[in-house]
Design a protein around this motif. Structure first.
Motif, PDB file in Angstrom:
ATOM      1  N   TRP A  64     -66.711  58.150 -22.865  1.00 47.73           N
ATOM      2  CA  TRP A  64     -66.012  59.219 -22.166  1.00 47.73           C
ATOM      3  C   TRP A  64     -66.592  60.568 -22.564  1.00 47.73           C
ATOM      4  O   TRP A  64     -67.219  60.706 -23.606  1.00 47.73           O
ATOM      5  CB  TRP A  64     -64.506  59.172 -22.438  1.00 47.73           C
ATOM      6  N   GLY A  65     -66.376  61.534 -21.713  1.00 54.29           N
ATOM      7  CA  GLY A  65     -66.853  62.882 -21.984  1.00 54.29           C
ATOM      8  C   GLY A  65     -66.024  63.555 -23.063  1.00 54.29           C
ATOM      9  O   GLY A  65     -64.801  63.506 -23.041  1.00 54.29           O
ATOM     10  N   LEU A  66     -66.697  64.206 -23.996  1.00 57.96           N
ATOM     11  CA  LEU A  66     -66.038  64.903 -25.095  1.00 57.96           C
ATOM     12  C   LEU A  66     -65.199  66.060 -24.551  1.00 57.96           C
ATOM     13  O   LEU A  66     -65.679  66.851 -23.735  1.00 57.96           O
ATOM     14  CB  LEU A  66     -67.088  65.445 -26.073  1.00 57.96           C
ATOM     15  N   THR A  67     -63.952  66.127 -24.970  1.00 59.51           N
ATOM     16  CA  THR A  67     -63.058  67.224 -24.580  1.00 59.51           C
ATOM     17  C   THR A  67     -62.427  67.812 -25.836  1.00 59.51           C
ATOM     18  O   THR A  67     -62.615  67.295 -26.936  1.00 59.51           O
ATOM     19  CB  THR A  67     -61.950  66.730 -23.626  1.00 59.51           C
ATOM     20  N   SER A  68     -61.646  68.848 -25.668  1.00 59.74           N
ATOM     21  CA  SER A  68     -60.929  69.438 -26.794  1.00 59.74           C
ATOM     22  C   SER A  68     -59.479  69.653 -26.402  1.00 59.74           C
ATOM     23  O   SER A  68     -59.135  69.698 -25.228  1.00 59.74           O
ATOM     24  CB  SER A  68     -61.573  70.763 -27.212  1.00 59.74           C
ATOM     25  N   GLY A  69     -58.618  69.770 -27.413  1.00 60.76           N
ATOM     26  CA  GLY A  69     -57.201  69.999 -27.165  1.00 60.76           C
ATOM     27  C   GLY A  69     -56.466  68.730 -26.783  1.00 60.76           C
ATOM     28  O   GLY A  69     -57.056  67.673 -26.571  1.00 60.76           O
ATOM     29  N   GLY A  70     -55.156  68.809 -26.706  1.00 60.49           N
ATOM     30  CA  GLY A  70     -54.326  67.691 -26.276  1.00 60.49           C
ATOM     31  C   GLY A  70     -54.546  66.442 -27.108  1.00 60.49           C
ATOM     32  O   GLY A  70     -54.415  66.449 -28.328  1.00 60.49           O
ATOM     33  N   THR A  71     -54.902  65.368 -26.448  1.00 65.89           N
ATOM     34  CA  THR A  71     -55.089  64.073 -27.105  1.00 65.89           C
ATOM     35  C   THR A  71     -56.561  63.767 -27.384  1.00 65.89           C
ATOM     36  O   THR A  71     -56.925  62.616 -27.607  1.00 65.89           O
ATOM     37  CB  THR A  71     -54.507  62.946 -26.226  1.00 65.89           C
ATOM     38  N   ALA A  72     -57.401  64.785 -27.400  1.00 69.74           N
ATOM     39  CA  ALA A  72     -58.854  64.589 -27.515  1.00 69.74           C
ATOM     40  C   ALA A  72     -59.260  63.859 -28.791  1.00 69.74           C
ATOM     41  O   ALA A  72     -60.277  63.175 -28.808  1.00 69.74           O
ATOM     42  CB  ALA A  72     -59.572  65.928 -27.435  1.00 69.74           C
ATOM     43  N   SER A 123     -72.476  61.657 -28.875  1.00 71.15           N
ATOM     44  CA  SER A 123     -73.856  61.773 -28.414  1.00 71.15           C
ATOM     45  C   SER A 123     -74.590  62.864 -29.182  1.00 71.15           C
ATOM     46  O   SER A 123     -73.990  63.720 -29.827  1.00 71.15           O
ATOM     47  CB  SER A 123     -73.903  62.046 -26.911  1.00 71.15           C
ATOM     48  N   ASP A 124     -75.907  62.824 -29.089  1.00 76.26           N
ATOM     49  CA  ASP A 124     -76.744  63.818 -29.754  1.00 76.26           C
ATOM     50  C   ASP A 124     -76.614  65.164 -29.051  1.00 76.26           C
ATOM     51  O   ASP A 124     -76.270  65.245 -27.871  1.00 76.26           O
ATOM     52  CB  ASP A 124     -78.204  63.372 -29.736  1.00 76.26           C
ATOM     53  N   LEU A 125     -76.920  66.205 -29.782  1.00 74.09           N
ATOM     54  CA  LEU A 125     -76.929  67.554 -29.227  1.00 74.09           C
ATOM     55  C   LEU A 125     -78.371  67.959 -28.947  1.00 74.09           C
ATOM     56  O   LEU A 125     -79.280  67.608 -29.697  1.00 74.09           O
ATOM     57  CB  LEU A 125     -76.280  68.535 -30.208  1.00 74.09           C
ATOM     58  N   ASN A 126     -78.564  68.707 -27.851  1.00 72.97           N
ATOM     59  CA  ASN A 126     -79.905  69.125 -27.477  1.00 72.97           C
ATOM     60  C   ASN A 126     -79.792  70.491 -26.810  1.00 72.97           C
ATOM     61  O   ASN A 126     -79.248  70.611 -25.708  1.00 72.97           O
ATOM     62  CB  ASN A 126     -80.529  68.104 -26.523  1.00 72.97           C
ATOM     63  N   ALA A 127     -80.323  71.517 -27.460  1.00 69.87           N
ATOM     64  CA  ALA A 127     -80.221  72.877 -26.932  1.00 69.87           C
ATOM     65  C   ALA A 127     -80.993  73.053 -25.623  1.00 69.87           C
ATOM     66  O   ALA A 127     -80.729  73.992 -24.880  1.00 69.87           O
ATOM     67  CB  ALA A 127     -80.729  73.881 -27.974  1.00 69.87           C
ATOM     68  N   ILE A 134     -71.135  62.788 -24.569  1.00 70.79           N
ATOM     69  CA  ILE A 134     -70.410  61.524 -24.409  1.00 70.79           C
ATOM     70  C   ILE A 134     -70.043  60.963 -25.780  1.00 70.79           C
ATOM     71  O   ILE A 134     -70.865  60.935 -26.695  1.00 70.79           O
ATOM     72  CB  ILE A 134     -71.272  60.484 -23.651  1.00 70.79           C
ATOM     73  N   GLU A 135     -68.786  60.517 -25.910  1.00 71.17           N
ATOM     74  CA  GLU A 135     -68.349  59.801 -27.099  1.00 71.17           C
ATOM     75  C   GLU A 135     -68.329  58.311 -26.767  1.00 71.17           C
ATOM     76  O   GLU A 135     -68.049  57.926 -25.635  1.00 71.17           O
ATOM     77  CB  GLU A 135     -66.946  60.227 -27.523  1.00 71.17           C
ATOM     78  N   LEU A 136     -68.610  57.478 -27.765  1.00 71.37           N
ATOM     79  CA  LEU A 136     -68.608  56.030 -27.596  1.00 71.37           C
ATOM     80  C   LEU A 136     -67.716  55.426 -28.660  1.00 71.37           C
ATOM     81  O   LEU A 136     -67.762  55.830 -29.821  1.00 71.37           O
ATOM     82  CB  LEU A 136     -70.029  55.487 -27.738  1.00 71.37           C
TER      83      LEU A 136
END
Length: 148
Positions: A64-72, A123-127, A134-136
């Protein structure tokens, strides 16, 4: 006779004990296998018999896509609690519901018993990139059953 089309693989939802997650971009249900055990007694004909052995349920992978806040953080916290040794208290029932093409009706349901996280991978970060982070989460389990 009415035509029955196969279900599509892009409309689904997950129900995890007391965890509500906004959405998953991918859910992989691994295969279930039953070992075949070769067996032969000395008085048998000159070939082996096949007996059923252990059933092995593959891991389920959620992305799933990384989010913030709530139940993230709920799914990460679940993994963290299991890694701290609280596995017995943290096994959960996961239900994967496949919806019809309109997204309104439950058409198939897979129940995963006694699931618990065995892998978490952000997932990895890439500038230089522009992809969604994505989180797994990979779940071991003790049973996968199609109930609908």
């Amino acid at each position: 006779m009415a035509r029955i089309d196969p279900l599509r693989n892009f409309r689904y939802r997950l129900e995890i004990d007391n965890i509500t997650q906004a959405g998953f971009s991918e859910v992989a249900i691994a295969e279930t296998t039953i070992d075949a055990v070769d067996y032969r007694e000395g008085t048998d004909p000159p070939h082996v018999r096949k007996l059923s052995g252990l059933t092995k349920f593959g891991n389920v992978t959620l992305k799933w896509g990384l989010t913030s806040g709530g139940t993230a953080l709920d799914l990460f916290k679940w993994h963290d609690e299991v890694s701290a040794g609280l596995i017995k208290e943290r096994r959960k029932k996961v239900v994967i519901v496949v919806l019809d093409e309109s997204g309104q009706t439950d058409s198939a349901r897979f129940v995963i018993s006694d699931a618990w996280p065995v892998k978490y991978d952000p997932s990895d970060l890439n500038a230089k990139g522009n992809e969604v982070m994505i989180e797994l989460l990979e779940l071991a389990n003790e049973g996968i059953e199609r109930v609908m």
